[in-house]
Design a protein around this motif. Structure first.
Motif, PDB file in Angstrom:
ATOM      1  N   LEU A  26       0.810  -1.218   0.000  1.00 47.15           N
ATOM      2  CA  LEU A  26       0.000   0.000   0.000  1.00 47.15           C
ATOM      3  C   LEU A  26       0.847   1.272   0.000  1.00 47.15           C
ATOM      4  N   VAL A  27       2.176   1.105  -0.038  1.00 51.08           N
ATOM      5  CA  VAL A  27       3.115   2.234  -0.011  1.00 51.08           C
ATOM      6  C   VAL A  27       2.818   3.123   1.202  1.00 51.08           C
ATOM      7  N   MET A  28       2.837   2.497   2.376  1.00 48.83           N
ATOM      8  CA  MET A  28       2.582   3.189   3.636  1.00 48.83           C
ATOM      9  C   MET A  28       3.763   3.031   4.575  1.00 48.83           C
ATOM     10  N   PHE A  29       3.871   3.954   5.544  1.00 49.95           N
ATOM     11  CA  PHE A  29       4.762   3.736   6.669  1.00 49.95           C
ATOM     12  C   PHE A  29       4.158   2.657   7.553  1.00 49.95           C
ATOM     13  N   LEU A  30       4.995   1.759   8.085  1.00 43.91           N
ATOM     14  CA  LEU A  30       4.478   0.835   9.086  1.00 43.91           C
ATOM     15  C   LEU A  30       4.076   1.631  10.324  1.00 43.91           C
ATOM     16  N   LYS A  31       4.882   2.641  10.675  1.00 40.19           N
ATOM     17  CA  LYS A  31       4.505   3.573  11.737  1.00 40.19           C
ATOM     18  C   LYS A  31       4.849   4.964  11.241  1.00 40.19           C
ATOM     19  N   ARG A  32       3.822   5.756  10.970  1.00 37.44           N
ATOM     20  CA  ARG A  32       4.044   7.087  10.444  1.00 37.44           C
ATOM     21  C   ARG A  32       4.838   7.935  11.447  1.00 37.44           C
ATOM     22  N   PRO A  33       5.898   8.625  10.998  1.00 39.00           N
ATOM     23  CA  PRO A  33       6.686   9.418  11.939  1.00 39.00           C
ATOM     24  C   PRO A  33       5.918  10.638  12.424  1.00 39.00           C
ATOM     25  N   GLY A  34       6.127  10.977  13.707  1.00 39.44           N
ATOM     26  CA  GLY A  34       5.518  12.169  14.261  1.00 39.44           C
ATOM     27  C   GLY A  34       4.064  11.979  14.642  1.00 39.44           C
ATOM     28  N   GLY A  35       3.482  13.032  15.190  1.00 37.44           N
ATOM     29  CA  GLY A  35       2.081  13.004  15.584  1.00 37.44           C
ATOM     30  C   GLY A  35       1.291  13.961  14.729  1.00 37.44           C
ATOM     31  N   GLN A  36       0.022  14.203  15.111  1.00 34.33           N
ATOM     32  CA  GLN A  36      -0.789  15.039  14.240  1.00 34.33           C
ATOM     33  C   GLN A  36      -0.601  16.528  14.490  1.00 34.33           C
ATOM     34  N   ALA A  37       0.144  16.914  15.554  1.00 34.92           N
ATOM     35  CA  ALA A  37       0.423  18.335  15.748  1.00 34.92           C
ATOM     36  C   ALA A  37       1.169  18.891  14.541  1.00 34.92           C
ATOM     37  N   GLN A  38       2.054  18.084  13.960  1.00 36.87           N
ATOM     38  CA  GLN A  38       2.817  18.555  12.811  1.00 36.87           C
ATOM     39  C   GLN A  38       1.915  18.833  11.617  1.00 36.87           C
ATOM     40  N   PHE A  39       0.817  18.095  11.501  1.00 30.93           N
ATOM     41  CA  PHE A  39      -0.077  18.312  10.368  1.00 30.93           C
ATOM     42  C   PHE A  39      -0.945  19.544  10.578  1.00 30.93           C
ATOM     43  N   SER A  40      -1.290  19.842  11.826  1.00 31.46           N
ATOM     44  CA  SER A  40      -2.171  20.978  12.067  1.00 31.46           C
ATOM     45  C   SER A  40      -1.525  22.283  11.611  1.00 31.46           C
ATOM     46  N   ARG A  45       0.649  30.709  19.786  1.00 32.99           N
ATOM     47  CA  ARG A  45       0.441  29.261  19.795  1.00 32.99           C
ATOM     48  C   ARG A  45       0.963  28.632  18.503  1.00 32.99           C
ATOM     49  N   TYR A  46       0.797  29.331  17.396  1.00 32.89           N
ATOM     50  CA  TYR A  46       1.317  28.818  16.125  1.00 32.89           C
ATOM     51  C   TYR A  46       2.830  28.645  16.203  1.00 32.89           C
ATOM     52  N   LEU A  47       3.518  29.638  16.782  1.00 33.94           N
ATOM     53  CA  LEU A  47       4.967  29.539  16.948  1.00 33.94           C
ATOM     54  C   LEU A  47       5.340  28.361  17.847  1.00 33.94           C
ATOM     55  N   ASP A  48       4.579  28.197  18.935  1.00 32.76           N
ATOM     56  CA  ASP A  48       4.850  27.073  19.838  1.00 32.76           C
ATOM     57  C   ASP A  48       4.685  25.740  19.112  1.00 32.76           C
ATOM     58  N   GLN A  49       3.669  25.636  18.255  1.00 29.42           N
ATOM     59  CA  GLN A  49       3.428  24.380  17.549  1.00 29.42           C
ATOM     60  C   GLN A  49       4.509  24.098  16.515  1.00 29.42           C
ATOM     61  N   LEU A  50       5.033  25.162  15.882  1.00 27.30           N
ATOM     62  CA  LEU A  50       6.150  24.963  14.958  1.00 27.30           C
ATOM     63  C   LEU A  50       7.382  24.448  15.702  1.00 27.30           C
ATOM     64  N   LYS A  51       7.664  25.047  16.844  1.00 25.82           N
ATOM     65  CA  LYS A  51       8.791  24.584  17.653  1.00 25.82           C
ATOM     66  C   LYS A  51       8.564  23.156  18.133  1.00 25.82           C
ATOM     67  N   LEU A  52       7.309  22.868  18.491  1.00 33.95           N
ATOM     68  CA  LEU A  52       6.969  21.527  18.964  1.00 33.95           C
ATOM     69  C   LEU A  52       7.204  20.485  17.877  1.00 33.95           C
ATOM     70  N   GLU A  53       6.812  20.795  16.651  1.00 32.16           N
ATOM     71  CA  GLU A  53       7.038  19.870  15.536  1.00 32.16           C
ATOM     72  C   GLU A  53       8.524  19.524  15.407  1.00 32.16           C
ATOM     73  N   ARG A  54       9.351  20.569  15.470  1.00 33.31           N
ATOM     74  CA  ARG A  54      10.790  20.351  15.318  1.00 33.31           C
ATOM     75  C   ARG A  54      11.339  19.515  16.471  1.00 33.31           C
ATOM     76  N   SER A  55      10.897  19.803  17.686  1.00 29.40           N
ATOM     77  CA  SER A  55      11.393  19.048  18.843  1.00 29.40           C
ATOM     78  C   SER A  55      10.941  17.599  18.790  1.00 29.40           C
ATOM     79  N   ILE A  56       9.721  17.355  18.317  1.00 30.56           N
ATOM     80  CA  ILE A  56       9.227  15.978  18.178  1.00 30.56           C
ATOM     81  C   ILE A  56      10.113  15.200  17.205  1.00 30.56           C
TER      82      ILE A  56
END
Length: 331
Positions: free
Chosen positions: A204-218, A276-287
């Motif tokens: 199915l051309v999928m990750f077995l475990k997709r990297p990261g969480g959904q905060a990065q997508f938001s 909050r947007y800035l915090d979420q960008l930083k959070l994505e990078r730290s994750i």
């Protein structure tokens, strides 16, 4: 050597759909389970996989969210078998409101849920499990746009902000739409092992475990949604400079606005505040750094744009619900 007995009883997966359900919420997980069946037929034909049954308010055709009509095998409460797994798809707001008010569906879920080995929801299907009382005292997630609503309307549910999917005992919930396929793949691994799950993922051309969480997508999706808007150039710049230490005042100046007007426009276009947007960008990078490196927490924090490990820790607890150390240990 004793010959292995043929496993002639498949695991029944009952997909409990309804009028207006998201088509991919229904068909995405089904495709994962069906691909497992195809892989087994080629490599272990003596082993049965899944028997997939589609349920709705009544047997016969019903209409999904995009207007595509598909055919239910049985009505929810007339299905004659005991399912191994019941999967509840999500739907857009209007269809979800109708489904939540359908006492026949909710009461059926409340009745069969406790005696089903595994309950699964995709996207806003979590609201139906919650309405049936099946998520009380459990960890759960849903689409990132609906997390606050789930937390507000069902306070007995422990809502996880940054999860592609969660598993709490016999109940599993997933984030939005395609995350239902990630969860289905995790269930395949649980039922048939990592080797078979990898085979399905490759097909199915999928990750077995997709990297990261959904905060990065938001945050990334919010940036995409304002393409062509007043802040589009600024958000594009932020994406490239998200690891730097940027203040809201500096962003307002870059956008040639007063801080007050900038904050108002930012909320209108992105749905969240600049801070909050800035915090979420930083959070994505730290994750990403926590998952992909063994850097000490102080270095992760500074490379992500936080002032230090303590600020990162507070942001993690607020946005993800766990500390950075707990996150790294889990993943």
């Amino acid at each position: 050597m004793k010959k292995r007995a043929i496993k002639d009883v498949a695991r029944t997966v009952a997909v409990a759909a309804y009028e207006g359900a998201e088509l991919l919420d229904v068909t995405g997980p089904i495709e994962v389970f069906n691909m497992l069946n195809r892989c087994l037929s080629e490599t272990a034909p003596e082993q049965r996989g899944y028997w997939i049954v589609l349920l709705a308010e009544k047997s016969g055709p019903f209409t999904t969210c995009p207007g595509v009509r598909i055919v239910a095998d049985h009505a929810w409460d007339e299905f004659p078998e005991t399912a191994d797994t019941i999967l509840v798809p999500g739907s857009p707001d209007a269809a979800l409101e109708v489904a939540l008010k359908n006492r026949r569906l909710v009461e059926w879920l409340a009745q069969v849920g406790p005696r089903t080995r595994r309950l699964v929801s995709v996207c806003t299907g979590a609201f139906l499990l919650a309405e049936a009382g099946l998520l009380n005292g459990r960890r759960a997630t849903t689409h990132w746009l609906d997390l606050e609503r789930l937390r507000r309307e069902y306070p007995e549910v422990e809502v996880e902000n940054d999860a592609i999917y969660t598993r709490d005992g016999s109940v599993a919930t997933s984030a939005g739409v395609t995350a239902g396929m990630d969860l289905a793949l995790a269930l395949v691994e649980e039922d048939f092992g990592r080797k078979m799950a990898l085979a399905v993922a490759r097909r199915l051309v999928m990750f077995l475990k997709r990297p990261g969480g959904q905060a990065q997508f938001s945050t990334q999706l919010r940036a995409q949604m304002v393409e062509g808007g007043q802040l589009a150039p600024l958000l594009s710049w932020l994406k490239e400079n998200r690891c730097g230490r940027v203040t809201v005042e500096e962003l307002a100046d870059r956008a040639a606005m007063s801080p007050r007007n900038f904050a108002r426009v930012f909320v209108r276009e992105t749905g969240t505040t600049p801070a909050r947007y800035l915090d979420q960008l930083k959070l994505e990078r730290s994750i990403a750094l926590l998952e992909e490196s063994t850097l000490p927490l102080e270095r992760v924090a500074r490379d992500s744009g936080f002032t230090g490990a303590e600020q990162m820790r507070r942001t993690f607890i607020r946005e993800v619900g766990v500390t950075p150390i707990a996150y790294r240990t889990r993943f």
